[in-house]
Design a protein around this motif. Structure first.
Motif, PDB file in Angstrom:
ATOM      1  N   ASN A 163       6.437  29.671  29.867  1.00  0.00           N
ATOM      2  CA  ASN A 163       5.785  29.426  31.159  1.00  0.00           C
ATOM      3  C   ASN A 163       6.458  30.267  32.229  1.00  0.00           C
ATOM      4  O   ASN A 163       7.680  30.239  32.360  1.00  0.00           O
ATOM      5  CB  ASN A 163       5.878  27.947  31.559  1.00  0.00           C
ATOM      6  CG  ASN A 163       4.918  27.093  30.780  1.00  0.00           C
ATOM      7  OD1 ASN A 163       3.974  27.600  30.201  1.00  0.00           O
ATOM      8  ND2 ASN A 163       5.180  25.799  30.754  1.00  0.00           N
ATOM      9  N   PRO A 164       5.657  31.028  32.995  1.00  0.00           N
ATOM     10  CA  PRO A 164       6.278  31.837  34.037  1.00  0.00           C
ATOM     11  C   PRO A 164       6.783  30.958  35.173  1.00  0.00           C
ATOM     12  O   PRO A 164       6.197  29.935  35.503  1.00  0.00           O
ATOM     13  CB  PRO A 164       5.140  32.743  34.508  1.00  0.00           C
ATOM     14  CG  PRO A 164       3.886  32.031  34.138  1.00  0.00           C
ATOM     15  CD  PRO A 164       4.219  31.199  32.947  1.00  0.00           C
ATOM     16  N   ALA A 165       7.884  31.355  35.732  1.00  0.00           N
ATOM     17  CA  ALA A 165       8.438  30.650  36.887  1.00  0.00           C
ATOM     18  C   ALA A 165       7.533  30.909  38.088  1.00  0.00           C
ATOM     19  O   ALA A 165       6.807  31.909  38.122  1.00  0.00           O
ATOM     20  CB  ALA A 165       9.853  31.163  37.158  1.00  0.00           C
ATOM     21  N   PRO A 166       7.518  30.024  39.069  1.00  0.00           N
ATOM     22  CA  PRO A 166       6.653  30.226  40.235  1.00  0.00           C
ATOM     23  C   PRO A 166       6.894  31.569  40.930  1.00  0.00           C
ATOM     24  O   PRO A 166       5.957  32.227  41.360  1.00  0.00           O
ATOM     25  CB  PRO A 166       7.009  29.062  41.149  1.00  0.00           C
ATOM     26  CG  PRO A 166       7.594  28.027  40.270  1.00  0.00           C
ATOM     27  CD  PRO A 166       8.218  28.764  39.120  1.00  0.00           C
ATOM     28  N   ARG A 201       3.786  38.661  40.287  1.00  0.00           N
ATOM     29  CA  ARG A 201       2.677  39.208  39.509  1.00  0.00           C
ATOM     30  C   ARG A 201       1.406  39.277  40.367  1.00  0.00           C
ATOM     31  O   ARG A 201       0.693  40.281  40.373  1.00  0.00           O
ATOM     32  CB  ARG A 201       2.439  38.354  38.267  1.00  0.00           C
ATOM     33  CG  ARG A 201       1.367  38.919  37.346  1.00  0.00           C
ATOM     34  CD  ARG A 201       1.225  38.140  36.055  1.00  0.00           C
ATOM     35  NE  ARG A 201       2.429  38.287  35.245  1.00  0.00           N
ATOM     36  CZ  ARG A 201       3.238  37.284  34.886  1.00  0.00           C
ATOM     37  NH1 ARG A 201       2.951  36.054  35.245  1.00  0.00           N
ATOM     38  NH2 ARG A 201       4.301  37.506  34.162  1.00  0.00           N
ATOM     39  N   GLN A 202       1.130  38.225  41.116  1.00  0.00           N
ATOM     40  CA  GLN A 202      -0.047  38.209  41.997  1.00  0.00           C
ATOM     41  C   GLN A 202       0.047  39.286  43.073  1.00  0.00           C
ATOM     42  O   GLN A 202      -0.937  39.949  43.400  1.00  0.00           O
ATOM     43  CB  GLN A 202      -0.223  36.834  42.642  1.00  0.00           C
ATOM     44  CG  GLN A 202      -0.663  35.761  41.675  1.00  0.00           C
ATOM     45  CD  GLN A 202      -0.647  34.387  42.322  1.00  0.00           C
ATOM     46  OE1 GLN A 202      -0.203  34.228  43.455  1.00  0.00           O
ATOM     47  NE2 GLN A 202      -1.111  33.382  41.582  1.00  0.00           N
ATOM     48  N   GLU A 209      -0.714  42.623  41.547  1.00  0.00           N
ATOM     49  CA  GLU A 209      -2.157  42.751  41.322  1.00  0.00           C
ATOM     50  C   GLU A 209      -2.882  43.073  42.618  1.00  0.00           C
ATOM     51  O   GLU A 209      -3.776  43.919  42.649  1.00  0.00           O
ATOM     52  CB  GLU A 209      -2.708  41.469  40.693  1.00  0.00           C
ATOM     53  CG  GLU A 209      -2.280  41.271  39.254  1.00  0.00           C
ATOM     54  CD  GLU A 209      -2.693  39.915  38.702  1.00  0.00           C
ATOM     55  OE1 GLU A 209      -3.345  39.130  39.423  1.00  0.00           O
ATOM     56  OE2 GLU A 209      -2.357  39.633  37.535  1.00  0.00           O
ATOM     57  N   LEU A 210      -2.507  42.397  43.702  1.00  0.00           N
ATOM     58  CA  LEU A 210      -3.113  42.687  45.002  1.00  0.00           C
ATOM     59  C   LEU A 210      -2.821  44.121  45.445  1.00  0.00           C
ATOM     60  O   LEU A 210      -3.704  44.821  45.945  1.00  0.00           O
ATOM     61  CB  LEU A 210      -2.595  41.704  46.066  1.00  0.00           C
ATOM     62  CG  LEU A 210      -3.162  40.295  46.008  1.00  0.00           C
ATOM     63  CD1 LEU A 210      -2.442  39.399  47.023  1.00  0.00           C
ATOM     64  CD2 LEU A 210      -4.650  40.310  46.307  1.00  0.00           C
ATOM     65  N   LEU A 211      -1.585  44.546  45.257  1.00  0.00           N
ATOM     66  CA  LEU A 211      -1.225  45.916  45.625  1.00  0.00           C
ATOM     67  C   LEU A 211      -2.021  46.932  44.811  1.00  0.00           C
ATOM     68  O   LEU A 211      -2.493  47.932  45.357  1.00  0.00           O
ATOM     69  CB  LEU A 211       0.274  46.146  45.422  1.00  0.00           C
ATOM     70  CG  LEU A 211       1.189  45.608  46.506  1.00  0.00           C
ATOM     71  CD1 LEU A 211       2.650  45.770  46.092  1.00  0.00           C
ATOM     72  CD2 LEU A 211       0.939  46.312  47.812  1.00  0.00           C
TER      73      LEU A 211
END
Length: 88
Positions: free
Chosen positions: A15-18, A24-25, A28-30
């Motif tokens: 499970n990825p940490a917050p 990562r988000q 993706e936005l960049l």
């Protein structure tokens, strides 16, 4: 003690940490923004290229006309000169 620092961690390492999810988000936005900017830049460059080619075409045509006129003038000068010069 060192064990106290690890008690709050989840035992499931997949499970990825917050924070990792947040990073990562953001990446993706960049990437989406860069792709959008890249597409916009390509469109702007196409528009500028078309504009510049139109601007260049007019002076290029003027230069062609000037060269043709110079050749005609040269021919016009050559004709009387040939008639005045004695032939060998």
């Amino acid at each position: 003690m060192p064990e106290d620092n690890t008690e709050s961690l989840d035992g499931n390492a997949t499970n990825p940490a917050p924070f990792e999810e947040f990073v990562r988000q953001q990446f993706e936005l960049l990437n989406k923004r860069i792709d959008r900017l890249d597409a916009d830049l390509r469109e702007e460059m196409k528009g500028r290229f078309v504009q510049l080619s139109r601007q260049i075409r007019e002076p290029d045509q003027k230069v062609d006309i000037f060269i043709r006129k110079q050749l005609y003038i040269k021919d016009d000068i050559r004709e009387p000169r040939e008639t005045r010069l004695p032939k060998n």
